[in-house]
Design an enzyme around this catalytic site. Structure first.
Site, PDB file in Angstrom:
ATOM      1  N   ARG A 118       0.832  -1.208   0.000  1.00  0.00           N
ATOM      2  CA  ARG A 118       0.000   0.000   0.000  1.00  0.00           C
ATOM      3  C   ARG A 118       0.866   1.258   0.000  1.00  0.00           C
ATOM      4  NH1 ARG A 118      -2.649   3.267   4.028  1.00  0.00           N
ATOM      5  NH2 ARG A 118      -4.847   3.738   3.585  1.00  0.00           N
ATOM      6  N   GLN A 251     -11.045   2.756   0.114  1.00  0.00           N
ATOM      7  CA  GLN A 251     -10.403   3.665   1.074  1.00  0.00           C
ATOM      8  C   GLN A 251      -9.216   4.420   0.465  1.00  0.00           C
ATOM      9  OE1 GLN A 251      -7.320   2.570   3.535  1.00  0.00           O
ATOM     10  NE2 GLN A 251      -8.437   2.766   5.455  1.00  0.00           N
TER      11      GLN A 251
END
Length: 312
Positions: A118, A251
């Site tokens: 990420r 998100q």
């Protein structure tokens, strides 16, 4: 007293975080060992003895903060305080991965690898210098959205983090965010300032990172969490693994609805929030969102002992 366990996001990192927990609790040390093994490197050495500039790099900060939070959680568990002592868990941005790991939805190793991916994907999504983020203090979400829309002028500019009633973070193209800073000041903001971040998180410019995370998450098992997780992008509790998976992708580009998340937990009867891991940023936000809330920080061995005593 009904409580929630909340987990910090990027910006809370500090050299030495979690060391005290690892020294006091073998269960906490085991978390750092597990993260080191999952990443194939001694991230723990960087966390405890490295340079803050290296720890702050997104790809390092994200798994490091998760490791510290889960080490604190394992220390609590060693003292008999399990995840079921909370009615909800929630985390700010990357902290959502810590919350999911604490609740047993993700393994520590998978969370570490996902957060490394990420961090790398978010950093790679936008060339350095082309994006920016700014904190606006003293204007509410509606006012900041208006400022962001006006500043966009065809570029990406959006409210990224609704942190508390007086703090909203804007993210997007650098020139647009700079225009937003000026417009926010003109609109009556107490302060509006560019943040020292390496990429424009939680806006549409992160779409390449969202695609990368969708792929990475496909290869990971997500279990039913032991307690409901209040998701950033929904500001509502979720427990279904398939929904959790899709929301973790959403998100990346979506807003962190922290103020609404805290209010949602308060409406469900939560009166006490334990911030588990490094720093005290979320505690300050909670107090500004809901003044009557009781707040406790758990980032060191002494904090664990005090928390356990509070339950006796």
């Amino acid at each position: 007293m009904t409580r929630a366990f909340i987990f910090p996001g990027q910006g809370a990192q500090a050299i030495g975080m979690g060391r005290d927990l690892a020294d006091a609790y073998p269960q906490a040390r085991a978390v750092f060992d597990e993260v080191d093994e999952a990443l194939g490197e001694k991230l723990s050495s960087l966390i405890w003895e490295g340079e803050i500039e290296n720890l702050t790099l997104t790809a390092n900060a994200q798994p490091a903060l998760m490791a510290t939070s889960i080490a604190a959680m394992r220390a609590l568990e060693a003292e008999g305080v399990t995840i079921e002592a909370a009615s909800f868990v929630a985390g700010h941005s990357l902290g959502e991965y810590s919350a999911l790991t604490a609740a047993g939805a993700l393994s520590v190793a998978d969370a570490a690898r996902l957060l490394r991916k990420r961090g790398e994907a978010m950093q790679a999504a936008v060339p350095v210098g082309q994006g920016a983020m700014a904190a606006v203090l003293g204007l509410d979400l509606k006012a900041v959205r208006k400022v962001a829309d006006e500043a966009a002028q065809g570029e990406v500019c959006a409210a990224a983090n609704d942190n508390d009633p007086a703090q909203v973070v804007i993210s997007g193209a650098k020139a647009a965010v700079e225009r937003a800073v000026d417009l926010a000041k003109a609109a009556g903001a107490k302060r509006a300032l560019l943040l020292p971040v390496s990429a424009p998180f939680h806006c549409a410019l992160m779409e390449p990172a969202a695609e990368a995370m969708a792929e990475a998450l496909n290869d990971v098992d997500i279990n039913d969490p032991a307690v409901p997780v209040v998701a950033n992008v929904r500001a509502a509790a979720v427990s279904n693994p398939a929904v959790i998976r899709s929301l973790l992708v959403e998100q990346i580009c979506g807003s962190v609805r922290w103020r609404e998340s805290v209010l949602a937990m308060v409406e469900e009867g939560v009166t006490e929030f334990w911030e588990i891991g490094a720093g005290k940023a979320l505690s300050g936000m909670v107090r500004r969102i809901h003044k009557p809330a009781a707040v406790r920080n758990i980032g060191a061995a002494a904090d664990v002992k005090a928390a356990v005593e509070s339950l006796q």
